[in-house]
Design an enzyme around this catalytic site. Structure first.
Site, PDB file in Angstrom:
ATOM      1  N   THR A  28      12.442  -1.551 -19.060  1.00 35.11           N
ATOM      2  CA  THR A  28      12.363  -2.985 -19.282  1.00 35.11           C
ATOM      3  C   THR A  28      11.936  -3.641 -17.975  1.00 35.11           C
ATOM      4  OG1 THR A  28      14.182  -2.829 -20.879  1.00 35.11           O
ATOM      5  CG2 THR A  28      13.592  -5.023 -20.094  1.00 35.11           C
ATOM      6  N   LYS A 143      17.252   6.304 -18.220  1.00 38.96           N
ATOM      7  CA  LYS A 143      17.402   5.189 -19.157  1.00 38.96           C
ATOM      8  C   LYS A 143      17.012   5.699 -20.539  1.00 38.96           C
ATOM      9  CE  LYS A 143      17.149   0.219 -18.967  1.00 38.96           C
ATOM     10  NZ  LYS A 143      16.640  -0.956 -18.242  1.00 38.96           N
ATOM     11  N   GLU A 175      29.176   1.094 -13.685  1.00 36.85           N
ATOM     12  CA  GLU A 175      28.158   0.053 -13.789  1.00 36.85           C
ATOM     13  C   GLU A 175      28.718  -1.047 -14.670  1.00 36.85           C
ATOM     14  OE1 GLU A 175      24.857   2.105 -15.585  1.00 36.85           O
ATOM     15  OE2 GLU A 175      25.987   2.623 -17.384  1.00 36.85           O
TER      16      GLU A 175
END
Length: 274
Positions: A28, A143, A175
């Site tokens: 992204t 990812k 995270e």
């Protein structure tokens, strides 16, 4: 979002392995009239992940993707936008066993980018998710498309919190749901190790690579250690650096160190050549 599949406005097969097994990766990226931010880092992370999953891109495939972003996506950009790239292994294989010859499915979408200026200036509130992050050193950093933990954590996110901190099964900070996390303590900069779990964020990498102001500690830290931080901030490629002003209701100041890194990253030339 406007989507292109295999560089055309096409359809995706219901038997695509990305749908069946989450067999793929995604990126992204923020894009403006100046180009894609951190394009080289995003494409490098994509290539590393595809290689690790044994479905590598050739140099020619990477170049085709880069050219499509330049020639077909960039002209569509009128305002600050977000581009999402999804690459799956495509169709084929028997059950979980993938085909020997991978025919990738490549999806590229473009839409309006979210605006995080208010959060960057005023800061955000964090909670702590009760959804644990699975440890898997083979998948850590990538990812990949298997994001059910993040989906569940987002569903459970309180309206009072912008993000939740996610912990592994042993209580180590990893995270947040959609961002990486940093903090300052006594002038040192801390961030969790992602060797066992979590996403190696492109913006996280940029912060670690481009700042020389602070000694950095990357390690395994407990939630209690995070609670003792002097300053906390979160990052991803769309939001940049966003200060944290409370954790589980306990106030945290927006400090000079966070503001200094914000200024450093905001003034950096982040657009790579196509």
């Amino acid at each position: 979002m406007q989507w292109f599949i295999n560089y055309r406005q096409d359809l995706i097969s219901p038997s695509d392995r990305g749908l069946a097994y989450g067999d793929g990766l995604f990126e992204t990226m923020k894009v403006s009239s100046a180009g894609v931010e951190y394009l080289d880092d995003h494409l490098a992370r994509l290539a590393r992940g595809l290689k690790k999953l044994a479905m590598p891109f050739s140099d020619a495939q990477l170049e085709t993707l880069r050219l499509f972003l330049r020639n077909s996506i960039q002209p569509l950009v009128k305002t600050e936008s977000v581009v999402k790239i999804i690459v799956t292994r495509g169709e084929g294989g028997r059950g979980y066993l993938p085909p020997e010859d991978c025919q990738h499915t490549i999806l590229i979408g473009i839409g309006d980018a979210p605006n995080y200026q208010v959060q960057q200036k005023s800061g955000v509130h964090l909670g702590v998710s009760d959804v644990p992050v699975s440890e898997n050193p083979f998948l850590s950093g990538m990812k990949h498309l298997n994001r059910l933990e993040n989906v569940l954590a987002k569903q459970k996110l309180s309206d009072l919190h912008f993000e939740d901190v996610m912990l592994d099964g042993r209580g180590h900070v990893i995270e947040c749901i959609q961002s990486n996390i940093f903090w300052f303590k006594r002038g040192g900069l801390y961030t969790p190790s992602l060797s066992q779990a979590g996403v190696q964020g492109v913006f996280r990498h940029q912060v670690l690579s481009n700042q020389a102001l602070y000694h950095v500690e990357v390690g395994r830290f407990s939630l209690n250690e995070l609670k003792q931080a002097d300053e906390i901030f979160i990052t991803n490629s769309l939001m940049g650096i966003v200060p944290v002003i409370s954790l589980l209701g306990c106030s945290i100041p927006i400090g000079i160190h966070t503001q200094r890194l914000q200024h450093l990253m905001q003034t950096k030339d982040v657009h790579d050549a196509f």
